[in-house]
Enzyme design. Structure first.
Site, PDB file in Angstrom:
ATOM      1  N   PHE A  44     -11.065  10.365  13.923  1.00  5.17           N
ATOM      2  CA  PHE A  44     -10.188   9.929  12.819  1.00  5.17           C
ATOM      3  C   PHE A  44      -8.731  10.300  13.095  1.00  5.17           C
ATOM      4  CE2 PHE A  44     -13.669  10.227   9.331  1.00  5.17           C
ATOM      5  CZ  PHE A  44     -14.104   8.961   9.676  1.00  5.17           C
ATOM      6  N   THR A  84     -11.916   1.496  -0.221  1.00 13.96           N
ATOM      7  CA  THR A  84     -11.207   0.900   0.913  1.00 13.96           C
ATOM      8  C   THR A  84     -11.614  -0.550   1.129  1.00 13.96           C
ATOM      9  OG1 THR A  84     -12.860   1.551   2.537  1.00 13.96           O
ATOM     10  CG2 THR A  84     -11.087   3.115   2.128  1.00 13.96           C
ATOM     11  N   GLN A  86     -16.312  13.578  14.721  1.00 14.77           N
ATOM     12  CA  GLN A  86     -15.817  12.537  13.810  1.00 14.77           C
ATOM     13  C   GLN A  86     -14.346  12.778  13.426  1.00 14.77           C
ATOM     14  OE1 GLN A  86     -17.099  12.903   9.714  1.00 14.77           O
ATOM     15  NE2 GLN A  86     -17.869  10.797   9.785  1.00 14.77           N
ATOM     16  N   HIS A 130      -6.261  14.244  -3.710  1.00 12.25           N
ATOM     17  CA  HIS A 130      -7.000  13.018  -3.393  1.00 12.25           C
ATOM     18  C   HIS A 130      -7.905  13.340  -2.207  1.00 12.25           C
ATOM     19  CE1 HIS A 130      -7.630   8.647  -3.153  1.00 12.25           C
ATOM     20  NE2 HIS A 130      -7.529   8.757  -1.845  1.00 12.25           N
ATOM     21  N   ALA A 180     -11.934  -2.942   7.845  1.00  9.31           N
ATOM     22  CA  ALA A 180     -10.877  -2.898   8.860  1.00  9.31           C
ATOM     23  C   ALA A 180     -10.243  -4.265   9.124  1.00  9.31           C
ATOM     24  CB  ALA A 180     -11.428  -2.327  10.153  1.00  9.31           C
ATOM     25  N   SER A 234      -8.724  12.694  -7.475  1.00 10.42           N
ATOM     26  CA  SER A 234      -9.237  11.365  -7.111  1.00 10.42           C
ATOM     27  C   SER A 234     -10.022  11.449  -5.815  1.00 10.42           C
ATOM     28  CB  SER A 234      -8.079  10.373  -6.990  1.00 10.42           C
ATOM     29  OG  SER A 234      -7.041  10.897  -6.202  1.00 10.42           O
ATOM     30  N   ALA A 269       3.468  -3.789   4.449  1.00  7.15           N
ATOM     31  CA  ALA A 269       2.923  -3.577   3.105  1.00  7.15           C
ATOM     32  C   ALA A 269       3.981  -3.846   2.033  1.00  7.15           C
ATOM     33  CB  ALA A 269       2.391  -2.155   2.991  1.00  7.15           C
ATOM     34  N   GLU A 314     -11.699   8.996  -2.490  1.00 10.98           N
ATOM     35  CA  GLU A 314     -11.682   7.707  -1.786  1.00 10.98           C
ATOM     36  C   GLU A 314     -13.026   7.466  -1.110  1.00 10.98           C
ATOM     37  OE1 GLU A 314      -8.170   6.472   0.439  1.00 10.98           O
ATOM     38  OE2 GLU A 314      -9.513   5.866   2.065  1.00 10.98           O
ATOM     39  N   ARG A 319      -0.875  -2.513   4.706  1.00 10.30           N
ATOM     40  CA  ARG A 319      -0.763  -3.528   5.750  1.00 10.30           C
ATOM     41  C   ARG A 319      -2.092  -3.703   6.474  1.00 10.30           C
ATOM     42  NH1 ARG A 319       2.055  -2.225  11.310  1.00 10.30           N
ATOM     43  NH2 ARG A 319      -0.024  -1.330  11.553  1.00 10.30           N
ATOM     44  N   GLN A 350      -1.735   9.987   3.872  1.00  9.24           N
ATOM     45  CA  GLN A 350      -2.717  10.105   4.947  1.00  9.24           C
ATOM     46  C   GLN A 350      -3.241  11.542   4.930  1.00  9.24           C
ATOM     47  OE1 GLN A 350      -5.067   9.165   6.763  1.00  9.24           O
ATOM     48  NE2 GLN A 350      -3.856   7.586   7.829  1.00  9.24           N
ATOM     49  N   HIS A 384       3.911   7.605  10.272  1.00  4.92           N
ATOM     50  CA  HIS A 384       2.903   6.617  10.689  1.00  4.92           C
ATOM     51  C   HIS A 384       2.892   6.556  12.214  1.00  4.92           C
ATOM     52  CE1 HIS A 384       1.411   2.449  11.479  1.00  4.92           C
ATOM     53  NE2 HIS A 384       0.511   2.853  10.617  1.00  4.92           N
ATOM     54  N   LYS A 418       8.734   0.124   0.114  1.00  3.98           N
ATOM     55  CA  LYS A 418       7.498  -0.187  -0.620  1.00  3.98           C
ATOM     56  C   LYS A 418       7.648   0.202  -2.095  1.00  3.98           C
ATOM     57  CE  LYS A 418       4.557   1.911   2.537  1.00  3.98           C
ATOM     58  NZ  LYS A 418       3.300   2.173   3.273  1.00  3.98           N
ATOM     59  N   ASP A 446      -4.593  -2.028   9.875  1.00  3.67           N
ATOM     60  CA  ASP A 446      -4.359  -1.635  11.273  1.00  3.67           C
ATOM     61  C   ASP A 446      -4.361  -2.840  12.198  1.00  3.67           C
ATOM     62  OD1 ASP A 446      -3.965   1.136  11.194  1.00  3.67           O
ATOM     63  OD2 ASP A 446      -6.085   1.421  10.741  1.00  3.67           O
TER      64      ASP A 446
HETATM   65  P1  FAD Z   1       3.331  -0.348   6.343  1.00  2.00           P
HETATM   66  O1  FAD Z   1       3.881   0.358   5.187  1.00  2.00           O
HETATM   67  O2  FAD Z   1       3.618  -1.801   6.474  1.00  2.00           O
HETATM   68  O3  FAD Z   1       3.824   0.426   7.646  1.00  2.00           O
HETATM   69  C1  FAD Z   1       3.239   0.195   8.922  1.00  2.00           C
HETATM   70  C2  FAD Z   1       4.258   0.520  10.018  1.00  2.00           C
HETATM   71  O4  FAD Z   1       5.318  -0.452   9.981  1.00  2.00           O
HETATM   72  C3  FAD Z   1       4.915   1.874   9.844  1.00  2.00           C
HETATM   73  O5  FAD Z   1       5.137   2.405  11.134  1.00  2.00           O
HETATM   74  C4  FAD Z   1       6.237   1.553   9.158  1.00  2.00           C
HETATM   75  O6  FAD Z   1       7.239   2.512   9.429  1.00  2.00           O
HETATM   76  C5  FAD Z   1       6.570   0.202   9.769  1.00  2.00           C
HETATM   77  N1  FAD Z   1       7.346  -0.684   8.884  1.00  2.00           N
HETATM   78  C6  FAD Z   1       7.181  -0.885   7.566  1.00  2.00           C
HETATM   79  N2  FAD Z   1       8.090  -1.761   7.093  1.00  2.00           N
HETATM   80  C7  FAD Z   1       8.840  -2.145   8.140  1.00  2.00           C
HETATM   81  C8  FAD Z   1       9.960  -3.020   8.328  1.00  2.00           C
HETATM   82  N3  FAD Z   1      10.463  -3.700   7.297  1.00  2.00           N
HETATM   83  N4  FAD Z   1      10.478  -3.172   9.561  1.00  2.00           N
HETATM   84  C9  FAD Z   1       9.967  -2.500  10.641  1.00  2.00           C
HETATM   85  N5  FAD Z   1       8.928  -1.637  10.533  1.00  2.00           N
HETATM   86  C10 FAD Z   1       8.369  -1.466   9.307  1.00  2.00           C
HETATM   87  N6  FAD Z   1      -6.618   0.489   6.245  1.00  2.00           N
HETATM   88  C11 FAD Z   1      -7.510  -0.490   5.966  1.00  2.00           C
HETATM   89  O7  FAD Z   1      -7.729  -1.394   6.806  1.00  2.00           O
HETATM   90  N7  FAD Z   1      -8.182  -0.515   4.778  1.00  2.00           N
HETATM   91  C12 FAD Z   1      -7.994   0.426   3.809  1.00  2.00           C
HETATM   92  O8  FAD Z   1      -8.605   0.368   2.753  1.00  2.00           O
HETATM   93  C13 FAD Z   1      -7.055   1.472   4.076  1.00  2.00           C
HETATM   94  N8  FAD Z   1      -6.793   2.429   3.149  1.00  2.00           N
HETATM   95  C14 FAD Z   1      -5.847   3.400   3.404  1.00  2.00           C
HETATM   96  C15 FAD Z   1      -5.556   4.344   2.395  1.00  2.00           C
HETATM   97  C16 FAD Z   1      -4.590   5.330   2.635  1.00  2.00           C
HETATM   98  C17 FAD Z   1      -4.283   6.326   1.538  1.00  2.00           C
HETATM   99  C18 FAD Z   1      -3.918   5.396   3.884  1.00  2.00           C
HETATM  100  C19 FAD Z   1      -2.901   6.477   4.150  1.00  2.00           C
HETATM  101  C20 FAD Z   1      -4.206   4.460   4.867  1.00  2.00           C
HETATM  102  C21 FAD Z   1      -5.157   3.444   4.643  1.00  2.00           C
HETATM  103  N9  FAD Z   1      -5.452   2.464   5.598  1.00  2.00           N
HETATM  104  C22 FAD Z   1      -6.371   1.467   5.333  1.00  2.00           C
HETATM  105  C23 FAD Z   1      -4.791   2.496   6.922  1.00  2.00           C
HETATM  106  C24 FAD Z   1      -3.515   1.642   6.954  1.00  2.00           C
HETATM  107  O9  FAD Z   1      -3.848   0.283   6.811  1.00  2.00           O
HETATM  108  C25 FAD Z   1      -2.836   1.888   8.301  1.00  2.00           C
HETATM  109  O10 FAD Z   1      -2.311   3.175   8.340  1.00  2.00           O
HETATM  110  C26 FAD Z   1      -1.806   0.859   8.721  1.00  2.00           C
HETATM  111  O11 FAD Z   1      -1.541   1.029  10.108  1.00  2.00           O
HETATM  112  C27 FAD Z   1      -0.465   0.922   7.994  1.00  2.00           C
HETATM  113  O12 FAD Z   1      -0.584   0.520   6.710  1.00  2.00           O
HETATM  114  P2  FAD Z   1       0.681   0.694   5.689  1.00  2.00           P
HETATM  115  O13 FAD Z   1       0.272   0.052   4.432  1.00  2.00           O
HETATM  116  O14 FAD Z   1       1.117   2.083   5.641  1.00  2.00           O
HETATM  117  O15 FAD Z   1       1.756  -0.212   6.461  1.00  2.00           O
END
Ligand code: FAD
Length: 289
Positions: A220, A48, A216, A270, A51, A15, A127, A17, A107, A180, A153, A169, A109
């Site tokens: 990242f 994606t 770059q 991926h 942001a 896949s 998330a 991205e 979720r 990641q 993370h 999740k 950033d």
């Molecule tokens: P979560 O799973 O919510 O985790 C975020 C943080 O919160 C982690 O530290 C986790 O341990 C903590 N956490 C989770 N649940 C709880 C809880 N119940 N209580 C306390 N802490 C908790 N960003 C974009 O803006 N757009 C994109 O399209 C995008 N695509 C991505 C694709 C991939 C494959 C990856 C790996 C990342 C991508 N990102 C994208 C970045 C991502 O949005 C960030 O890494 C973001 O900071 C965390 O997202 P998450 O979904 O992992 O969050």
């Protein structure tokens, strides 16, 4: 078609991205690159979301175009950023209208300059809440992917704690995990082992980014908390002023990673391709047969 079924039926997947280009010219170029990569028969291409949760429609447009024109499956990223529940609901309806069946729930950033994520009013903090909401509202309509972090993370206190959140999740209804980017396969293998020990049994697709530009990749990795191994860093520092040498190094490094991952039964590859095909084409020619 849902990826859930495809993942069940295939031993390994390929896949890519991409991100939504800002201009019509950029979109035209993107599809030229994607057409070139079609010879590898990718299982899916994920798109994606901006942001700030911006350009939802643009992400969905590109996914729709992938579904209709490329003969592969598009995956739409969906984030909690800037979206209250009712806006997420509208996005889910839009996705269904467009017959998009595969999404990656994230979720997003924190806003620039802030270290903490602030959930939008009447929105989601994590998330896992988004995944649960999508399942509650749409049952099995979507195949849902989520993000995993082999080096934890960046905001998490420990890998252990981060894995507990990853399990939430998956328990909320995610079907697969995309990691990641990482440069040391040992981090992925350890992560996959720890996931299994926590009863996270779905597919964990390793995310690879071929280095094409040293500045770059430093940016990242600084943002996402992935590390560049010391020896890789040293090699790249020595050749950073030679763009072609950096590209060749990136191709070789990602090729080595991909070969080892497949040799040790990773369930897929991926690639974060940054809307370019040159490097990944060379890598896939060597590893995807
Ligand atoms: P979560 O799973 O919510 O985790 C975020 C943080 O919160 C982690 O530290 C986790 O341990 C903590 N956490 C989770 N649940 C709880 C809880 N119940 N209580 C306390 N802490 C908790 N960003 C974009 O803006 N757009 C994109 O399209 C995008 N695509 C991505 C694709 C991939 C494959 C990856 C790996 C990342 C991508 N990102 C994208 C970045 C991502 O949005 C960030 O890494 C973001 O900071 C965390 O997202 P998450 O979904 O992992 O969050």
């Amino acid at each position: 078609m849902q990826l859930r079924q495809i993942l069940q039926d295939s031993t390994r997947t390929l896949s890519f991205e991409i991100f939504p280009p800002k201009t019509a010219e950029g979109e035209k170029n993107l599809f030229v690159h994607l057409e070139k990569l079609q010879k590898f028969n990718p299982t899916f291409i994920s798109v994606t979301m901006g942001a700030m949760g911006s350009e939802t429609g643009k992400t969905f447009d590109i996914v729709e175009r992938i579904n209709k024109n490329l003969g592969t499956h598009g995956v739409a990223h969906l984030t909690c950023v800037s979206s209250a529940k009712d806006e997420i609901l509208k996005s889910l309806e839009d996705l269904q209208r467009r017959n998009i069946r595969n999404i990656l729930c994230l979720r997003g950033d924190p806003v620039q300059g802030s270290k903490t994520f602030i959930a939008p009013k009447n929105g989601f903090h994590h998330a896992s809440e988004l995944v649960a909401f999508v399942r509650e509202q749409t049952k099995d309509y979507f195949s849902i992917g989520v993000a995993g972090y082999p080096e934890k993370h960046i905001e998490a206190c420990s890998l252990e704690e981060d894995l507990d959140h990853l399990r939430s999740k998956v328990n909320a209804g995610a079907d697969f995990i995309i990691t990641q980017l990482f440069f040391d396969n040992a981090d992925y293998f350890q992560f996959a082992r720890l996931c299994r020990s926590k009863q996270i049994t779905c597919r964990i697709l390793p995310g690879l980014m071929p280095v094409t530009n040293y500045t770059q990749i430093q940016k990242f990795t600084g943002m996402c908390g992935a590390k560049i191994p010391k020896s890789t860093k040293k090699d790249l520092e020595e050749i950073q002023s030679n763009p072609q040498a950096v590209k060749s190094y990136g191709i070789q490094h990602a090729t080595n990673q991909a070969l080892e991952l497949m040799g040790q039964s990773a369930p897929g590859l991926h690639f974060y391709i940054l809307n370019q095909s040159e490097s990944v084409e060379k890598i896939c020619e060597r590893v995807w047969y």
